[in-house]
Design an enzyme around this catalytic site. Structure first.
Site, PDB file in Angstrom:
ATOM      1  N   LYS A   1       0.831  -1.212   0.000  1.00 11.94           N
ATOM      2  CA  LYS A   1       0.000   0.000   0.000  1.00 11.94           C
ATOM      3  C   LYS A   1       0.868   1.266   0.000  1.00 11.94           C
ATOM      4  CE  LYS A   1      -1.930  -1.094   3.920  1.00 11.94           C
ATOM      5  NZ  LYS A   1      -1.191  -2.345   4.183  1.00 11.94           N
TER       6      LYS A   1
ATOM      7  N   ARG B   1      -9.461   0.837   8.796  1.00 13.25           N
ATOM      8  CA  ARG B   1      -9.069  -0.532   9.110  1.00 13.25           C
ATOM      9  C   ARG B   1     -10.139  -1.278   9.881  1.00 13.25           C
ATOM     10  NH1 ARG B   1      -3.106   0.424   8.993  1.00 13.25           N
ATOM     11  NH2 ARG B   1      -2.132  -1.571   8.638  1.00 13.25           N
TER      12      ARG B   1
ATOM     13  N   ARG C   1      11.642  -5.502   4.832  1.00 10.21           N
ATOM     14  CA  ARG C   1      11.345  -4.063   4.661  1.00 10.21           C
ATOM     15  C   ARG C   1      12.250  -3.180   5.516  1.00 10.21           C
ATOM     16  NH1 ARG C   1       5.269  -2.008   5.330  1.00 10.21           N
ATOM     17  NH2 ARG C   1       5.323  -3.106   7.312  1.00 10.21           N
TER      18      ARG C   1
ATOM     19  N   ARG D   1      11.257  -1.293  11.141  1.00 10.94           N
ATOM     20  CA  ARG D   1      10.220  -1.097  12.146  1.00 10.94           C
ATOM     21  C   ARG D   1      10.263  -2.202  13.192  1.00 10.94           C
ATOM     22  NH1 ARG D   1       4.949  -0.139   8.533  1.00 10.94           N
ATOM     23  NH2 ARG D   1       4.065  -1.229  10.327  1.00 10.94           N
TER      24      ARG D   1
ATOM     25  N   ARG E   1      -0.939  -9.178  13.132  1.00 13.20           N
ATOM     26  CA  ARG E   1      -1.484  -8.169  12.217  1.00 13.20           C
ATOM     27  C   ARG E   1      -2.313  -8.827  11.119  1.00 13.20           C
ATOM     28  NH1 ARG E   1       4.087  -5.444  11.309  1.00 13.20           N
ATOM     29  NH2 ARG E   1       3.154  -4.300   9.578  1.00 13.20           N
TER      30      ARG E   1
HETATM   31  P1  ADP Z   1       2.279  -1.816   3.181  1.00 14.39           P
HETATM   32  O1  ADP Z   1       2.269  -0.313   3.124  1.00 14.39           O
HETATM   33  O2  ADP Z   1       1.075  -2.417   2.516  1.00 14.39           O
HETATM   34  O3  ADP Z   1       2.486  -2.344   4.554  1.00 14.39           O
HETATM   35  P2  ADP Z   1       4.843  -1.577   1.779  1.00 14.39           P
HETATM   36  O4  ADP Z   1       4.484  -0.709   0.628  1.00 14.39           O
HETATM   37  O5  ADP Z   1       5.606  -0.996   2.890  1.00 14.39           O
HETATM   38  O6  ADP Z   1       3.525  -2.342   2.310  1.00 14.39           O
HETATM   39  O7  ADP Z   1       5.657  -2.848   1.184  1.00 14.39           O
HETATM   40  C1  ADP Z   1       6.222  -3.832   2.048  1.00 14.39           C
HETATM   41  C2  ADP Z   1       7.625  -4.204   1.562  1.00 14.39           C
HETATM   42  O8  ADP Z   1       7.513  -4.913   0.325  1.00 14.39           O
HETATM   43  C3  ADP Z   1       8.537  -3.008   1.280  1.00 14.39           C
HETATM   44  O9  ADP Z   1       9.839  -3.348   1.686  1.00 14.39           O
HETATM   45  C4  ADP Z   1       8.468  -2.811  -0.234  1.00 14.39           C
HETATM   46  O10 ADP Z   1       9.703  -2.349  -0.737  1.00 14.39           O
HETATM   47  C5  ADP Z   1       8.192  -4.220  -0.728  1.00 14.39           C
HETATM   48  N1  ADP Z   1       7.257  -4.263  -1.875  1.00 14.39           N
HETATM   49  C6  ADP Z   1       6.177  -3.469  -2.102  1.00 14.39           C
HETATM   50  N2  ADP Z   1       5.561  -3.829  -3.252  1.00 14.39           N
HETATM   51  C7  ADP Z   1       6.250  -4.890  -3.750  1.00 14.39           C
HETATM   52  C8  ADP Z   1       6.124  -5.712  -4.930  1.00 14.39           C
HETATM   53  N3  ADP Z   1       5.129  -5.517  -5.818  1.00 14.39           N
HETATM   54  N4  ADP Z   1       7.036  -6.696  -5.107  1.00 14.39           N
HETATM   55  C9  ADP Z   1       8.034  -6.896  -4.209  1.00 14.39           C
HETATM   56  N5  ADP Z   1       8.212  -6.158  -3.106  1.00 14.39           N
HETATM   57  C10 ADP Z   1       7.342  -5.158  -2.860  1.00 14.39           C
HETATM   58  P1  ADP Z   2       1.243  -1.951   7.691  1.00 10.08           P
HETATM   59  O1  ADP Z   2       0.913  -1.214   6.429  1.00 10.08           O
HETATM   60  O2  ADP Z   2       2.532  -2.685   7.641  1.00 10.08           O
HETATM   61  O3  ADP Z   2       0.115  -2.768   8.218  1.00 10.08           O
HETATM   62  P2  ADP Z   2       0.940   0.587   9.101  1.00 10.08           P
HETATM   63  O4  ADP Z   2       2.132   1.445   9.070  1.00 10.08           O
HETATM   64  O5  ADP Z   2      -0.196   0.937   8.210  1.00 10.08           O
HETATM   65  O6  ADP Z   2       1.450  -0.893   8.854  1.00 10.08           O
HETATM   66  O7  ADP Z   2       0.364   0.494  10.578  1.00 10.08           O
HETATM   67  C1  ADP Z   2       1.211   0.161  11.659  1.00 10.08           C
HETATM   68  C2  ADP Z   2       0.379  -0.003  12.931  1.00 10.08           C
HETATM   69  O8  ADP Z   2      -0.256   1.241  13.240  1.00 10.08           O
HETATM   70  C3  ADP Z   2      -0.757  -1.019  12.840  1.00 10.08           C
HETATM   71  O9  ADP Z   2      -0.338  -2.350  13.121  1.00 10.08           O
HETATM   72  C4  ADP Z   2      -1.707  -0.478  13.923  1.00 10.08           C
HETATM   73  O10 ADP Z   2      -1.261  -0.808  15.212  1.00 10.08           O
HETATM   74  C5  ADP Z   2      -1.567   1.036  13.756  1.00 10.08           C
HETATM   75  N1  ADP Z   2      -2.542   1.590  12.801  1.00 10.08           N
HETATM   76  C6  ADP Z   2      -2.284   2.202  11.609  1.00 10.08           C
HETATM   77  N2  ADP Z   2      -3.421   2.580  10.997  1.00 10.08           N
HETATM   78  C7  ADP Z   2      -4.440   2.199  11.821  1.00 10.08           C
HETATM   79  C8  ADP Z   2      -5.859   2.282  11.757  1.00 10.08           C
HETATM   80  N3  ADP Z   2      -6.492   2.857  10.709  1.00 10.08           N
HETATM   81  N4  ADP Z   2      -6.573   1.766  12.791  1.00 10.08           N
HETATM   82  C9  ADP Z   2      -5.983   1.215  13.857  1.00 10.08           C
HETATM   83  N5  ADP Z   2      -4.656   1.071  13.967  1.00 10.08           N
HETATM   84  C10 ADP Z   2      -3.874   1.564  12.977  1.00 10.08           C
END
Ligand code: ADP
Ligand code: ADP
Ligand code: ZN
Length: 216
Positions: free
Chosen positions: A13, A88, A127, A161, A172
Site C-alpha cells: 500500500k 481498518r 522491509r 520497524r 497483524r
Molecule cells: P504496506 O504499506 O502495505 O504495509 P509496503 O508498501 O511498505 O507495504 O511494502 C512492504 C515491503 O515490500 C517493502 O519493503 C516494499 O519495498 C516491498 N514491496 C512493495 N511492493 C512490492 C512488490 N510488488 N514486489 C516486491 N516487493 C514489494
Molecule cells: P502496515 O501497512 O505494515 O500494516 P501501518 O504502518 O499501516 O502498517 O500500521 C502500523 C500499525 O499502526 C498497525 O499495526 C496499527 O497498530 C496502527 N494503525 C495504523 N493505521 C491504523 C488504523 N487505521 N486503525 C488502527 N490502527 C492503525
C-alpha cells in the site's frame, strides 16, 4: 482523485501510494506513519498507541479517526488524497463516510491490493526505510541503486520497524482478516471496490493501478 488503498500489512500500500502521489500530485496519508511520527516526538497520542502497535493490534478507533479528521482538513487535501492504512475497521469506514459526506466529497475508488500470506511475510521481514526521508526499501525487491545510499536524499542511515517481526506480523494478519476484511464487502456494495493482483513487481502492480485510475 480521492482514493483508499486496502490490503494486508506488507501488501504494498505505502509503495503504491507513493507512486500514485508522484503521478497525480496528491498527498499519500498513512495513519501508520503519522502514529510513528507521534511516537518519535513523544506526544501523548504516540505513547498511547505504542503498546498496540508493538503488539500488532489495532490502535483504538477514536485515535486514528481523530488523526484522519485533522489531516483531511489540511489545505493540500483539497484536490484529492490517497488513504493508506485507513479505514481498518467497519466503524472507521462508516465514520469516514460521514466525514466526507459533510464535506460534500465522494470517494473515486477503493483499491484492494491482494497478496497471499506466504509473500506477505517475506515482504515485511525484508522491509526497511531511509531514516532521513522515509523512502521505503526491501532487502531483495527494492534495493537502493548504490548500496547503503538512499536514492532519494543520499542519506546513509536506515531503520527497520520494531513491529516488522514474525510474531507481530502474524497478529497483524489475524487482525486484518477479522477487523479490516469486513470493509471490503462494504465498499463493494457501494460500487467503489477495485481489486489488483499485488504479486508482480512494484512496476507491474503500479501499471495495473494506473490503468484502473485511467492514468497514462
Ligand atoms: P504496506 O504499506 O502495505 O504495509 P509496503 O508498501 O511498505 O507495504 O511494502 C512492504 C515491503 O515490500 C517493502 O519493503 C516494499 O519495498 C516491498 N514491496 C512493495 N511492493 C512490492 C512488490 N510488488 N514486489 C516486491 N516487493 C514489494
Ligand atoms: P502496515 O501497512 O505494515 O500494516 P501501518 O504502518 O499501516 O502498517 O500500521 C502500523 C500499525 O499502526 C498497525 O499495526 C496499527 O497498530 C496502527 N494503525 C495504523 N493505521 C491504523 C488504523 N487505521 N486503525 C488502527 N490502527 C492503525
Ligand atoms: Zn532518503
Amino acid at each position: 482523485m480521492k482514493l483508499i488503498l486496502l490490503g494486508a500489512p506488507g501488501a504494498g500500500k505505502g509503495t503504491q501510494a507513493e507512486v500514485i502521489c508522484k503521478h497525480l500530485g496528491i498527498p499519500a496519508i498513512s495513519t501508520g506513519n503519522i502514529l510513528r511520527e507521534a511516537l518519535k516526538s513523544g506526544t501523548e497520542m504516540g505513547l498511547k498507541a505504542k503498546a498496540f502497535m508493538d503488539a500488532g493490534q489495532l490502535v483504538p478507533d477514536e485515535i486514528v479517526i481523530g488523526i484522519i479528521k485533522d489531516r483531511l482538513a489540511e489545505e493540500d487535501c483539497k484536490n484529492g488524497f490517497i488513504l493508506d492504512g485507513f479505514p481498518r475497521t467497519l466503524h472507521q469506514a462508516e465514520v469516514l463516510d460521514e466525514m466526507l459526506d459533510r464535506k460534500g466529497i465522494n470517494l473515486d475508488a477503493v483499491i484492494e491490493i491482494q497478496v497471499p500470506d506466504e509473500i506477505i511475510m517475506e515482504r515485511i521481514l525484508g522491509r526497511y526505510a531511509c531514516m532521513k526521508c522515509g523512502q521505503g526499501y526491501h532487502d531483495k525487491f527494492q534495493k537502493p541503486k548504490v548500496y547503503g545510499v538512499c536514492d532519494v536524499c543520499g542519506g546513509t542511515d536506515f531503520f527497520r520497524r520494531v513491529d516488522d517481526n514474525k510474531t507481530t506480523v502474524q497478529n497483524r494478519l489475524v487482525n486484518y482478516r477479522a477487523l479490516t476484511y469486513p470493509t471490503i464487502p462494504y465498499y463493494e456494495k457501494k460500487g467503489l471496490l477495485r481489486c489488483v493482483d499485488g504479486t508482480g513487481t512494484i512496476e507491474a502492480v503500479s501499471n495495473k493501478v494506473d490503468s484502473i485510475l485511467g492514468i497514462k
